[in-house]
Design a protein around this motif. Structure first.
Motif, mmCIF file in Angstrom:
data_model
loop_
_atom_site.group_PDB
_atom_site.id
_atom_site.type_symbol
_atom_site.label_atom_id
_atom_site.label_comp_id
_atom_site.label_asym_id
_atom_site.label_seq_id
_atom_site.Cartn_x
_atom_site.Cartn_y
_atom_site.Cartn_z
ATOM 1 N N THR A 108 -67.982 11.650 -52.546
ATOM 2 C CA THR A 108 -68.370 10.636 -53.504
ATOM 3 C C THR A 108 -69.847 10.738 -53.790
ATOM 4 O O THR A 108 -70.584 11.477 -53.168
ATOM 5 C CB THR A 108 -68.049 9.251 -52.955
ATOM 6 O OG1 THR A 108 -68.813 9.060 -51.766
ATOM 7 C CG2 THR A 108 -66.576 9.118 -52.644
ATOM 8 N N GLY A 109 -70.282 9.941 -54.715
ATOM 9 C CA GLY A 109 -71.683 9.947 -55.107
ATOM 10 C C GLY A 109 -72.519 9.146 -54.139
ATOM 11 O O GLY A 109 -72.147 8.832 -53.037
ATOM 12 N N THR A 110 -73.723 8.768 -54.569
ATOM 13 C CA THR A 110 -74.630 8.037 -53.721
ATOM 14 C C THR A 110 -74.250 6.584 -53.692
ATOM 15 O O THR A 110 -73.347 6.131 -54.371
ATOM 16 C CB THR A 110 -76.062 8.199 -54.251
ATOM 17 O OG1 THR A 110 -76.085 7.761 -55.604
ATOM 18 C CG2 THR A 110 -76.511 9.639 -54.182
ATOM 19 N N GLY A 111 -75.026 5.806 -52.878
ATOM 20 C CA GLY A 111 -74.616 4.448 -52.556
ATOM 21 C C GLY A 111 -74.522 3.510 -53.724
ATOM 22 O O GLY A 111 -75.442 2.730 -53.986
ATOM 23 N N LEU A 311 -56.153 8.159 -58.293
ATOM 24 C CA LEU A 311 -57.168 7.210 -58.728
ATOM 25 C C LEU A 311 -57.697 6.448 -57.515
ATOM 26 O O LEU A 311 -56.922 5.907 -56.727
ATOM 27 C CB LEU A 311 -56.582 6.228 -59.744
ATOM 28 C CG LEU A 311 -57.571 5.212 -60.335
ATOM 29 C CD1 LEU A 311 -58.471 5.892 -61.358
ATOM 30 C CD2 LEU A 311 -56.825 4.037 -60.968
ATOM 31 N N ILE A 312 -59.028 6.409 -57.379
ATOM 32 C CA ILE A 312 -59.686 5.636 -56.327
ATOM 33 C C ILE A 312 -60.407 4.480 -57.016
ATOM 34 O O ILE A 312 -61.503 4.652 -57.556
ATOM 35 C CB ILE A 312 -60.705 6.482 -55.538
ATOM 36 C CG1 ILE A 312 -60.152 7.873 -55.250
ATOM 37 C CG2 ILE A 312 -61.114 5.757 -54.255
ATOM 38 C CD1 ILE A 312 -58.992 7.898 -54.326
ATOM 39 N N PRO A 313 -59.808 3.295 -57.046
ATOM 40 C CA PRO A 313 -60.410 2.190 -57.803
ATOM 41 C C PRO A 313 -61.806 1.826 -57.303
ATOM 42 O O PRO A 313 -62.069 1.810 -56.099
ATOM 43 C CB PRO A 313 -59.423 1.030 -57.579
ATOM 44 C CG PRO A 313 -58.136 1.687 -57.227
ATOM 45 C CD PRO A 313 -58.512 2.916 -56.473
ATOM 46 N N TYR A 318 -65.317 11.898 -57.132
ATOM 47 C CA TYR A 318 -65.119 12.877 -58.210
ATOM 48 C C TYR A 318 -64.719 14.176 -57.539
ATOM 49 O O TYR A 318 -65.528 14.797 -56.862
ATOM 50 C CB TYR A 318 -66.437 13.036 -58.980
ATOM 51 C CG TYR A 318 -66.400 13.909 -60.211
ATOM 52 C CD1 TYR A 318 -66.426 15.298 -60.112
ATOM 53 C CD2 TYR A 318 -66.374 13.357 -61.488
ATOM 54 C CE1 TYR A 318 -66.424 16.096 -61.239
ATOM 55 C CE2 TYR A 318 -66.372 14.140 -62.621
ATOM 56 C CZ TYR A 318 -66.401 15.513 -62.499
ATOM 57 O OH TYR A 318 -66.400 16.311 -63.620
ATOM 58 N N GLY A 319 -63.479 14.616 -57.686
ATOM 59 C CA GLY A 319 -63.040 15.803 -56.973
ATOM 60 C C GLY A 319 -61.994 16.597 -57.707
ATOM 61 O O GLY A 319 -61.261 16.069 -58.555
ATOM 62 N N ILE A 320 -61.944 17.887 -57.384
ATOM 63 C CA ILE A 320 -60.940 18.800 -57.935
ATOM 64 C C ILE A 320 -60.403 19.633 -56.779
ATOM 65 O O ILE A 320 -61.161 20.070 -55.910
ATOM 66 C CB ILE A 320 -61.541 19.720 -59.021
ATOM 67 C CG1 ILE A 320 -62.104 18.884 -60.172
ATOM 68 C CG2 ILE A 320 -60.502 20.695 -59.548
ATOM 69 C CD1 ILE A 320 -62.812 19.700 -61.233
ATOM 70 N N SER A 321 -59.100 19.836 -56.761
ATOM 71 C CA SER A 321 -58.458 20.553 -55.669
ATOM 72 C C SER A 321 -59.102 21.914 -55.435
ATOM 73 O O SER A 321 -59.336 22.686 -56.363
ATOM 74 C CB SER A 321 -56.970 20.743 -55.973
ATOM 75 O OG SER A 321 -56.381 21.618 -55.034
ATOM 76 N N GLY A 345 -62.922 6.219 -59.352
ATOM 77 C CA GLY A 345 -62.968 7.609 -58.928
ATOM 78 C C GLY A 345 -61.655 8.310 -59.220
ATOM 79 O O GLY A 345 -60.593 7.689 -59.241
ATOM 80 N N VAL A 346 -61.731 9.622 -59.436
ATOM 81 C CA VAL A 346 -60.536 10.411 -59.751
ATOM 82 C C VAL A 346 -60.607 11.725 -58.984
ATOM 83 O O VAL A 346 -61.658 12.376 -58.940
ATOM 84 C CB VAL A 346 -60.418 10.700 -61.261
ATOM 85 C CG1 VAL A 346 -59.236 11.627 -61.532
ATOM 86 C CG2 VAL A 346 -60.259 9.408 -62.047
#
Length: 605
Positions: A108-111, A311-313, A318-321, A345-346
């Motif tokens: 994930t991104g920053t805080g 989906l991560i509400p 942000y990720g790709i397999s 997030g997806v």
């Protein structure tokens, strides 16, 4: 279809008739034993864990999310919040962390600041592409204390997706002489007591999943609940949460979401008693089914799996397999930049390979709309309540597993066949012809006999497994771990003792990997290979064992073989294994396997 040792089996309590509230269990039942912590069975050092991890086929690596404004959190009942930099919970753990899904995404991104109980999302977003179909399992009744009807997953849109000829050709799979060609076959048998899903590789049974109908008690992995904290245990860094099931579920400190500014302690280090309190209402998701006397395990990081994305509400994830080729990852990254909701997030799954932007966009919109309905229901429901229920197991397995490697999916129930075929026709129309109906009235043999599953299923419950050369495996379950003993048995070899033992261990390594997957054995596993004197032989056995485990989508770690021939490993576990799902405790010996002689140890002995 994953981290405890195999426990004693407890019979599943009967479900009440639809519309009736279940009887409240006793106080003793409401305080189950704690499931293993998230660090249970893991090596002490990260370096040892990294060396032991069995690698799946990987191409490329995850790329960081592009810079952008932090997501705006909105108040609500969403079970989110917490620090940036976290990912993985529920299904997201398998996708983003190389878990049971065997897929991986970036961190994930920053805080970014998020509310402890989540956000509204886009509130009332319309479904994309027309009216959508939802999974509506028949015969189920909510086990929670609320009368609210739980949200069912939106499976597909009524309006078909247009797929260009080139993409359709790449996704249609191989054919030979007009017949589909693939590595796997799925056979689904619907019986009066349970639905059994068998996966065959060639003719060999490699997975067998048993699901009982109307089960909102034991098969609840992935469900989202509005729970009520019963008590907080600082000494165990855990809290018991009432989610409406016979046993209270457990939420560990590492799975709690919080806002950093809410923690008033030196260095901002959180303690669970500072974040949770008794009678507090929280939204949470089940990450591990209850097993015998152990309650379900929870996380506050909700994740909603779709066919192509997770989906991560209220998350910057942000990720790709990692299992996709580099050029496909670049294409999907461009699509994700355009369709990713700014507040959610997806993670793009491996199944998204060669799919169109429209299909991914529809999947994202369905999940966002699903989250909006979950959030709205959580605001109005009274805890404890079931807020979201995962679809029936057959649809869930097809959602996770179906690809061009399956040459056929055969189902012997007309209603389920129609539902599965409609789902496959909507998400992968080029594979719809591979879904077949097995008519019990006209076919000469039952489905499982047709594919020789019956005898393989029976052998999968045996304590002893024979190897092709005459050796054998003995599989024993204990409270703490599973032990597998490798024997040469009838294998006497031809040249030398070292060569005989080496060949026997190679056979055993391949068969053990298959048995772990077939029996769904999880937790700590110790394998006693026959002693080998040559170091190179020991290394080769471990290499072959790792290669065989790479086909298993469940996360595994394998450590080097010891001088005594012992291999220690772990396999992620979500629910009970095959033995537990098809058996019950013996009333005569209470599961011990022996009956004591009353004349010797009884009162008169």
């Amino acid at each position: 279809m994953t981290d405890d040792s195999t426990p004693d089996v407890a019979s599943t309590p009967p479900m009440p008739p639809t519309g009736e509230q279940p009887a409240r269990p006793s106080k003793a039942d409401r305080t189950p034993e704690l499931p293993d912590r998230h660090i249970e069975g893991r090596p002490k050092s990260p370096e040892a864990a990294e060396r032991a991890l069995v690698r799946k086929p990987q191409i490329g690596d995850s790329m960081p999310a592009p810079p952008g404004p932090p997501p705006t959190a909105r108040g609500g009942a969403g079970g989110r919040g917490g620090q940036g930099g976290r990912s993985g919970g529920g299904q997201a753990g398998g996708e983003a962390g190389g878990g049971s899904g065997g897929e991986a995404g970036s961190g994930t991104g920053t805080g970014a600041r998020r509310r402890r109980r989540g956000g509204r999302g886009r509130g009332g977003a319309n479904r994309a592409g027309g009216e959508a179909r939802t999974a509506a399992p028949a015969g189920r009744s909510s086990s929670s204390g609320s009368s609210a009807t739980p949200v069912e997953q939106v499976l597909y849109d009524e309006e078909p997706v247009t797929v260009d000829e080139r993409s359709a050709r790449r996704r249609s799979g191989r054919e030979r002489k007009g017949r589909a060609v693939g590595r796997y076959t799925m056979a689904v048998h619907v019986g009066p007591k349970a639905t059994q899903i068998a996966v065959l590789e060639g003719r060999a049974l490699v997975e067998l999943i048993v699901s009982r109908p109307s089960d909102d008690v034991a098969q609840i992995h992935g469900n989202v609940y509005l729970g009520k904290v019963q008590n907080v245990l600082p000494g165990m860094e855990a809290a018991f949460v009432d989610i409406g099931t016979p046993k209270n579920a457990v939420l560990y400190q590492g799975d709690v979401q919080y806002e950093q500014e809410d923690i008033e302690s030196p260095g901002g280090k959180k303690r669970i008693e500072q974040v949770l309190r008794a009678r507090q209402t929280i939204l949470c998701q089940v990450t591990k089914n209850p097993i015998a006397h152990k309650g379900a395990r929870l996380t506050q990081e909700v994740s909603l799996p779709g066919r192509f994305v997770v989906l991560i509400p209220n998350s910057p994830t942000y990720g790709i397999s990692k299992r996709l080729p580099d050029n496909e990852r670049r294409r999907l990254r461009q699509i994700l930049d355009r369709v990713k909701p700014p507040q959610h997030g997806v993670i793009v799954r491996t199944a998204a390979e060669n799919v169109t932007e429209e299909e991914i966009e529809r999947d994202v919109r369905r999940l966002v709309d699903q989250w909006d309905r979950i959030d709205a229901l959580a605001r109005s429901a009274k805890a404890p309540a079931l807020i979201y229920r995962e679809p029936d197991l057959a649809l869930r397995v097809i959602r996770e597993e179906l690809n061009a490697e399956y040459r056929q999916i055969v189902i012997d129930d007309r209603e389920l066949y129609e539902e599965v075929r409609a789902y496959v026709a909507a998400i992968s129309p080029m594979l719809a012809d591979r879904v077949e109906f097995h008519d019990r009235a006209t076919e000469p043999l039952p489905l499982f006999e047709r594919f020789h599953i019956h005898e393989q299923r029976l052998r999968a419950t045996d304590r002893k497994v024979w190897l092709p050369s005459g050796g054998s495996l003995i599989i024993e379950h204990t409270e703490a771990l599973t032990v597998i003993d490798v024997n040469t048995g009838k294998n006497v070899g031809k040249s030398s003792l070292e060569e005989t033992v080496f060949r026997n261990n190679l056979e055993a390594a391949t068969e053990i990997a298959r048995q772990l997957r077939l029996r769904d054995i999880g937790g700590i596993i110790v394998i006693d290979f026959v002693d080998m004197e040559i170091r190179e032989n020991r290394d080769e056995v471990v290499r072959v064992f790792r290669d065989a485990l790479a086909r298993d989508k469940t996360r595994t770690q394998v450590f080097e073989i010891s001088e005594l021939g012992l291999v220690e490993m772990t396999r992620k576990r979500i629910g009970e294994g095959l033995i537990e799902s098809v058996s019950c405790r013996c009333e005569a010996c209470d599961g011990r396997g022996v009956v004591l002689d009353d004349d010797l140890v009884g009162e008169n002995g």
